[in-house]
Motif scaffolding. Structure first.
Motif, mmCIF file in Angstrom:
data_model
loop_
_atom_site.group_PDB
_atom_site.id
_atom_site.type_symbol
_atom_site.label_atom_id
_atom_site.label_comp_id
_atom_site.label_asym_id
_atom_site.label_seq_id
_atom_site.Cartn_x
_atom_site.Cartn_y
_atom_site.Cartn_z
ATOM 1 N N GLU A 1 0.865 -1.181 0.000
ATOM 2 C CA GLU A 1 0.000 0.000 0.000
ATOM 3 C C GLU A 1 0.901 1.230 0.000
ATOM 4 O OE1 GLU A 1 -2.953 -0.180 3.083
ATOM 5 O OE2 GLU A 1 -3.218 -2.353 2.821
ATOM 6 N N GLY B 1 0.449 4.462 0.360
ATOM 7 C CA GLY B 1 0.277 5.588 1.276
ATOM 8 C C GLY B 1 0.186 6.908 0.542
ATOM 9 N N ASN C 1 -10.486 5.700 2.241
ATOM 10 C CA ASN C 1 -9.029 5.621 2.443
ATOM 11 C C ASN C 1 -8.266 5.266 1.168
ATOM 12 O OD1 ASN C 1 -9.550 2.864 2.249
ATOM 13 N ND2 ASN C 1 -9.391 2.517 4.474
ATOM 14 N N GLN D 1 -4.360 3.870 0.882
ATOM 15 C CA GLN D 1 -4.456 2.749 1.814
ATOM 16 C C GLN D 1 -5.645 1.874 1.434
ATOM 17 O OE1 GLN D 1 -1.537 3.601 5.210
ATOM 18 N NE2 GLN D 1 -2.390 1.850 4.194
ATOM 19 N N ALA E 1 2.880 4.832 5.141
ATOM 20 C CA ALA E 1 1.686 3.988 5.104
ATOM 21 C C ALA E 1 1.794 2.870 6.115
ATOM 22 C CB ALA E 1 1.498 3.405 3.706
ATOM 23 N N ASN E 2 0.639 2.474 6.607
ATOM 24 C CA ASN E 2 0.602 1.263 7.417
ATOM 25 C C ASN E 2 0.903 0.065 6.515
ATOM 26 O OD1 ASN E 2 -0.178 2.489 9.933
ATOM 27 N ND2 ASN E 2 -2.229 2.746 9.073
ATOM 28 N N TYR F 1 -2.560 -4.702 10.043
ATOM 29 C CA TYR F 1 -1.320 -4.015 9.697
ATOM 30 C C TYR F 1 -0.234 -4.350 10.705
ATOM 31 C CZ TYR F 1 -4.101 -1.320 6.400
ATOM 32 O OH TYR F 1 -4.914 -0.949 5.358
#
Length: 757
Positions: A461, A463, A581, A586, A677-678, A687
């Protein structure tokens, strides 16, 4: 003197021979009749009275009677008898002999009328019997028949050998006499853009053997495979058990014991074999070999002494090649590696295996006792070399990128990281570095997780770096401009969930350029909502269309082994918070590092996406060079939108409130974006950790190159600007100098990021 009367029926004075078939009186039984001459007397002279000699006892006559003394011989006439008697006087007559059977009584011999010469008293010596020889014709017939039988057998066997079994026998003979050896084609090289080899082929040797030459009959010892294995194992690095097992296959005429051995190993084996052969060729050893198979009473032997055996007589070496990587770990994650058989097993080596490998050939030659017979002929099908592949990778920039990311992975404690450098005009990848890396020259020291290319294989992901696509959709759709005012609260509730920025804050009053500069999640959600005019599904559908045009969830076109196309959930499938999101990178959005880099290159290229490429061209075995066609170009956003976004990205680096200040390079205008990003957990649930990134291009006023940096799972910090900003600066600065890109000739526009209510 009176002449006796001739028998009746005679028409002349000459006596006639007896009639055929007339019976002869038995010898010794009949006496002459009165008035007829006695046996042995002539008809004439009968009136003279000569007293007969004393009677002699009769003797057995042979089958062929001889005439008695004074008896007319056969073939003599009766008239000649008195003359003969007159000349010799009166000689007593021999006793009368019995008349031979078949002659009539009183009839004189018919063969001759001549007088018979009296026989001497003493018997004449008999002539020795002559040897009776075999008949030549019969002997020739026997010899002819015997030879015919022999030649018939030979002829039948000849027909069988030459006609019936000719093909099979010829095949068996060739199998036993000729060695068929494969010829490995020279593998093509992989070079950097300046022609320097990143992967090359050097001379090496395969250690081979003919198992049929390791039998007790061939070597004179029962354990030749084991002795050979003990000698070869420490040299070629293969276990003794495996070597011995390969040699215990006498029906196989070819076994490769070890591949791609060095010239030093080949020389060591050759010297050892020559020494053993010299010992085995001594007179004493030759004498032992002559006694093999003979009976014990003749001094025969069942084996020779170990000193007289050469267990390496059936070991050979074959010229081949070995894959080497002169730059060791440089671009190893991209170039890849080969396996023990010399075949591509990872990276570009695997992807272009067919082109690099070429076409193997083969040769055959006659051998006797393990030695080449030059005059026996042979055949050869030459190998066709593989193609040489020239990459777009700049060796120097690759080195700089690899060093920078390796250092930062170590400093940040990240699990891994990668850097991608791309030419914004051509789409060519100038560098693709990963850390930790490996040395393909020694795979024994590499971990499985290090041998891939995470820049293409990892889907993550992105971010905040994905916010560029969201704002590009808003600007290109005409829903806002760079100076559109956006009020950003500390929290934003959507779909029953609170959204926030990376830091707590009071209400921010930002321009759209400020939303990008400060990387506000809430401001991005609000901007994207304008695409649907209150309809979130519509807004997501528009955003989805732009993202796909940027190359998300689509293959890059490199066809790299294991490459991921990423993931982008369809708008209709988005649920709850996913609808929002996705706008800031995300949730249902994942891509690889090259896809993320290509998004920024599209903006740098005036809104036109050029399909990435990593191969510059291929040189065939004939020496002809074929350049790779230019990448496909796709218009994603308008040129004006791309220009506006470039200016907005400069604010991220230049503005005091921007998050990318550590990426600034003196003398060059830099446009870029940070990302934090997570990071998705390994099991796909929730996550775990962070993904830190920075992507930018320079010079912003005349873009040439895009550089991206990504760190997975850092522990010493997690913000992209702090961790990847310095890596971007180091790599981009080196790239600009190496490619001799002149500094920017103007100042950044410094777009306002805030407004006062």
């Amino acid at each position: 003197m009176t002449t006796p009367r001739q028998p009746s029926g005679s028409g002349s004075g000459r006596r006639q021979p007896p009639r055929a078939g007339a019976a002869r009186p038995a010898a010794g039984r009949a006496q002459p009749a009165k008035g007829q001459p006695a046996k042995g007397q002539s008809a004439r002279g009968q009136s003279g009275k000569v007293p007969p000699p004393k009677a002699q006892p009769p003797k057995a006559q042979p089958a062929k009677a001889q005439p008695a003394k004074g008896q007319p011989a056969r073939g003599q006439s009766a008239k000649a008898q008195p003359a003969r008697s007159a000349s010799v006087g009166r000689t007593p007559r021999a006793p009368q002999q019995r008349r031979p059977e078949g002659r009539p009584e009183g009839r004189p011999p018919a063969r001759s009328q001549a007088a018979v010469r009296p026989r001497p008293k003493s018997r004449l010596p008999q002539r020795p019997k002559a040897l009776r020889l075999a008949e030549p014709k019969r002997r020739l017939r026997v010899i002819t028949v015997a030879l015919s039988l022999v030649f018939s057998v030979f002829g039948g066997r000849l027909v069988q050998l030459q006609l019936v079994d000719a093909d099979a026998l010829a095949a068996d003979a060739n199998n036993n006499r000729y060695q068929n050896i494969p010829i490995t084609a020279e593998r093509g090289s992989i070079t950097s853009s300046d022609g320097v080899a990143l992967a090359a082929t050097v001379d090496a040797y395969d250690i081979t053997a003919d198992p049929a030459m390791f039998t007790p009959e061939a070597t004179g010892i029962p354990d030749a495979p084991e002795q050979a294995a003990a000698l070869l194992s420490p040299i070629i690095g293969v276990s003794k058990e495996k070597i011995a097992a390969d040699l215990h296959t006498p029906k196989t005429r070819y076994k490769r014991l070890a591949a791609q051995q060095t010239p030093a190993a080949k020389s060591q084996i050759s010297d050892l074999k020559a020494g053993l052969e010299k010992k085995a060729g001594s007179r004493a050893c030759q004498a032992q070999k002559k006694l093999l198979g003979k009976p014990a009473d003749q001094g025969g032997r069942t084996r020779v002494d170990n000193e007289c055996a050469n267990p390496l007589a059936g070991v050979f070496n074959r010229d081949t090649q070995k894959r080497v990587y002169p730059a060791e770990g440089l671009a190893a994650n991209l170039v890849g590696f080969v396996n023990g058989e010399g075949e591509g097993a990872g990276g570009l080596e695997l992807q272009y295996q067919k082109q690099l490998a070429g076409k193997d050939g083969h040769s055959s030659y006659a051998q006797a006792g393990g030695r080449l017979v030059p005059t026996a002929g042979g055949s050869m099908d030459p190998a066709v070399p593989g193609n040489d592949i020239k990459l777009t990778i700049n060796r120097d920039i690759q080195w700089a990128a690899q060093r920078a990311i390796t250092d930062q992975v170590a400093n940040s404690g990240a699990e891994k990281g990668y850097v991608v450098v791309q030419d914004v005009k051509t789409g060519q990848v100038i560098a693709m570095a990963s850390a930790p890396g490996f040395n393909p020259n020694d795979l024994s020291l590499a971990k499985q997780s290090q041998m891939g290319n995470p820049a293409l294989v990892d889907a993550y992901e992105p971010g905040s770096t994905a916010k560029l696509m969201s704002l590009a959709a808003v600007l290109d759709s005409g829903k806002a401009n760079w100076d559109t005012r956006v009020t950003v609260p500390n929290r934003l509730v959507r779909a029953g969930q609170q959204f926030k920025d990376d830091v707590d804050h009071n209400d921010w009053y930002l321009t759209l350029a400020g939303v990008l500069a400060k990387s506000s999640n809430i401001g991005t959600i609000e901007a994207v909502e304008t695409l649907g005019d209150g309809d979130q599904l519509k807004a997501n559908q528009i955003l989805d269309g732009y993202m796909r045009k940027f190359g998300v969830a689509r293959p890059t076109g490199l066809n790299f082994p294991g490459e991921t196309p990423g993931m982008l959930k369809k708008p209709e499938d988005l649920v709850a918070s996913e609808k929002y999101n996705i706008a800031f990178g995300q949730g249902p959005l994942q891509l690889n590092a090259l896809q993320a880099t290509a998004v920024y290159s599209t903006i740098a290229n005036g809104g036109v996406r050029v399909a990435p490429s990593i191969v510059q061209g291929i040189t065939g075995p004939d020496g002809k060079y074929a350049p790779t066609p230019p990448g496909e170009q796709t218009r994603v956003v308008s040129e004006q939108t791309a220009k506006t976004l470039t200016s907005m990205l400069e604010s991220v680096v230049d503005d005091e409130q921007g998050t990318g200040g550590k990426a600034a390079i003196p003398g060059y205008r830099i446009a870029g974006k940070t990302g934090t990003a997570n990071r998705g957990a390994a099991d796909g649930k929730g996550y775990d950790g962070y993904t830190a990134s920075f992507i930018g291009f320079a010079p912003a006023d005349a873009p040439r190159y895009t550089v991206s940096c990504t760190l997975q799972g850092p522990v010493n910090g997690h913000f992209g600007g702090q961790l990847c900003g310095p890596v971007f600066k180091q790599v981009m600065e080196f790239t600009l100098k190496t490619m001799q890109v002149p500094p920017s000739g103007s100042q950044a526009p410094n777009l306002p990021v805030e407004w006062k209510p």
